[in-house]
Design an enzyme around this catalytic site. Structure first.
Site, PDB file in Angstrom:
ATOM      1  N   GLY A  47       0.869  -1.172   0.000  1.00  0.00           N
ATOM      2  CA  GLY A  47       0.000   0.000   0.000  1.00  0.00           C
ATOM      3  C   GLY A  47       0.906   1.222   0.000  1.00  0.00           C
ATOM      4  O   GLY A  47       1.860   1.296   0.786  1.00  0.00           O
ATOM      5  N   ARG A  89      10.099  -1.345  -5.217  1.00  0.00           N
ATOM      6  CA  ARG A  89       8.841  -1.276  -5.975  1.00  0.00           C
ATOM      7  C   ARG A  89       8.787   0.091  -6.678  1.00  0.00           C
ATOM      8  O   ARG A  89       8.952   1.122  -6.026  1.00  0.00           O
ATOM      9  CB  ARG A  89       7.629  -1.454  -5.048  1.00  0.00           C
ATOM     10  CG  ARG A  89       7.630  -2.828  -4.361  1.00  0.00           C
ATOM     11  CD  ARG A  89       6.279  -3.161  -3.753  1.00  0.00           C
ATOM     12  NE  ARG A  89       5.283  -3.446  -4.761  1.00  0.00           N
ATOM     13  CZ  ARG A  89       3.980  -3.534  -4.514  1.00  0.00           C
ATOM     14  NH1 ARG A  89       3.529  -3.313  -3.286  1.00  0.00           N
ATOM     15  NH2 ARG A  89       3.125  -3.818  -5.472  1.00  0.00           N
ATOM     16  N   ASP A 237      -1.552   4.826  -6.181  1.00  0.00           N
ATOM     17  CA  ASP A 237      -0.099   4.655  -5.986  1.00  0.00           C
ATOM     18  C   ASP A 237       0.685   5.835  -6.536  1.00  0.00           C
ATOM     19  O   ASP A 237       1.789   6.130  -6.090  1.00  0.00           O
ATOM     20  CB  ASP A 237       0.369   3.355  -6.627  1.00  0.00           C
ATOM     21  CG  ASP A 237      -0.035   2.186  -5.754  1.00  0.00           C
ATOM     22  OD1 ASP A 237      -1.199   1.771  -5.855  1.00  0.00           O
ATOM     23  OD2 ASP A 237       0.781   1.751  -4.923  1.00  0.00           O
TER      24      ASP A 237
HETATM   25  O1  MRU Z   1       0.484  -4.001  -4.655  1.00  0.00           O
HETATM   26  P1  MRU Z   1      -0.098  -3.270  -3.493  1.00  0.00           P
HETATM   27  O2  MRU Z   1      -0.907  -4.140  -2.586  1.00  0.00           O
HETATM   28  O3  MRU Z   1       0.935  -2.460  -2.738  1.00  0.00           O
HETATM   29  O4  MRU Z   1      -1.104  -2.235  -4.152  1.00  0.00           O
HETATM   30  C1  MRU Z   1      -1.788  -1.333  -3.339  1.00  0.00           C
HETATM   31  C2  MRU Z   1      -2.765  -0.495  -4.041  1.00  0.00           C
HETATM   32  O5  MRU Z   1      -2.912  -0.542  -5.238  1.00  0.00           O
HETATM   33  C3  MRU Z   1      -3.523   0.485  -3.203  1.00  0.00           C
HETATM   34  O6  MRU Z   1      -4.790   0.717  -3.725  1.00  0.00           O
HETATM   35  C4  MRU Z   1      -2.751   1.824  -3.193  1.00  0.00           C
HETATM   36  O7  MRU Z   1      -1.417   1.627  -2.820  1.00  0.00           O
HETATM   37  C5  MRU Z   1      -3.360   2.793  -2.263  1.00  0.00           C
HETATM   38  S1  MRU Z   1      -3.124   2.355  -0.587  1.00  0.00           S
HETATM   39  C6  MRU Z   1      -3.771   3.539   0.402  1.00  0.00           C
END
Ligand code: MRU
Length: 342
Positions: A47, A89, A237
């Protein structure tokens, strides 16, 4: 929701290992920054805002445990740690935002004693952690006005407490509205392939007593066409200057479905998720993840060997499909308003 996803205590980072949820709720402790980088890569912590906080704490670990006594060596080690954490990431800009905050502290204080620089790095990381809580609380308050009793809200992936230090972004508004006594319910897309909606969103909403229903990603068009959903809210993101928004793969499709059925599609995110250096979403780097995430299910191969696999972790929803963005500064119905938030 009082859950704290990540925190610093006794010279260690403690975080809920999200790969184990919902079957096991386990807090792991990390003292080596390379282990923290690995935890980000493997989505033990995930997240966008939580990744940013984890990155800052990773730098605090690197400096706390550095044995360098020579300033040049110490600064070199910090730069290397920054590079290793940054390489985990690529899409969530919060990571680079947090690493820059730490590297600014290092550069502004590079003439001080090493022990003093170490203290300032930790102080900044703890500030980023605390600010995240306050910011998410403000996002929740701002987003809650969008929700009314009787709303059936669809969300994708997990933009809740687990994606931040506390409260979340998209779900912060849901928690806030629920705590205000509004009778609302949430539908959570399961979010293939890593199932953040099924495993995490449903877990935290259920724990908070908010009615939640999980559906497979390919069921949302059918659900919406039957009038079962009247609002969609997701996290982000990275948001480009024109409002194009990167979020978990599948978000773009959901925005198209929302437009077709004329229901609002909201994005909630802190300002640290906005990347004003990118004019539009085509420039957002999209993380490609391993083919094993698709080819195996429950450790069993489900796609024949030799078949090519497409596994981007995120997609970009064009600005014109988004009804409004909600940040700690308020609600913007047009990307032009972002400027007023700075
Ligand atoms: O791959 P992830 O689980 O890190 O992806 C997370 C998301 O796409 C969330 O929707 C985004 O980071 C917003 S979190 C407040």
């Amino acid at each position: 929701m009082d859950l704290v996803t990540i925190y610093w205590e006794n010279k260690a980072v403690h975080l809920i290992d999200q790969t184990l949820l919902p079957s096991e709720e386990k807090v792991i402790s990390i003292t080596d920054y390379t282990d923290l980088a690995e935890a980000i890569k493997k989505l033990k912590v995930r997240g966008a805002p939580a990744i940013g906080v984890a990155g800052a704490f990773g730098m605090a670990l690197a400096s706390t445990y550095s044995k360098k006594t020579d300033k040049t060596d110490f600064l070199k080690e910090m730069a290397e740690a920054g590079d290793i954490i940054a390489a985990t990431r690529p899409t969530a800009v919060n990571l680079f935002w947090a690493l820059k905050k730490i590297s600014d502290v290092i550069m502004e204080n590079k003439d001080r004693e090493i022990v003093e620089i170490k203290r300032l790095i930790l102080e900044k990381a703890l500030q980023i952690w605390k600010d995240d809580i306050d910011i998410c609380n403000s996002i929740g308050k701002n987003a809650s006005v969008l929700f009314r009793s009787g709303d059936r809200i669809l969300t994708h992936c997990n933009a809740g407490s687990l994606a931040t230090v506390k409260y979340g972004t998209a779900l912060a508004g849901v928690y806030y509205a629920f705590n205000e006594g509004k009778s609302i319910e949430v539908y959570a897309d399961e979010t293939r392939p890593l199932l953040q909606g099924a495993r995490l969103t449903s877990w935290e909403l259920n724990k908070s007593g908010i009615p939640v229903t999980v559906l497979c990603d390919n069921m949302s068009a059918s659900l919406i066409s039957r009038g079962k959903i009247n609002k969609i809210i997701v996290g982000a993101d990275r948001i480009a200057a024109n409002g194009d928004t990167a979020n978990k793969i599948g978000t773009f499709g959901l925005a198209i479905i929302a437009r077709y059925h004329n229901i609002p599609f909201y994005v909630a995110a802190p300002l640290s998720t906005f990347d004003f250096e990118l004019t539009d979403g085509s420039k957002i780097p999209i993380e490609q993840r391993s083919s094993e995430e698709l080819s195996y299910f429950n450790k069993k191969r489900i796609i024949p060997e030799g078949v090519r696999i497409y596994n981007p972790a995120f997609d970009v929803t064009p600005s014109n499909l988004i009804s409004a963005w909600i940040s700690e500064k308020g609600i913007a119905e047009k990307a032009e308003k972002f400027k007023e938030w700075l």
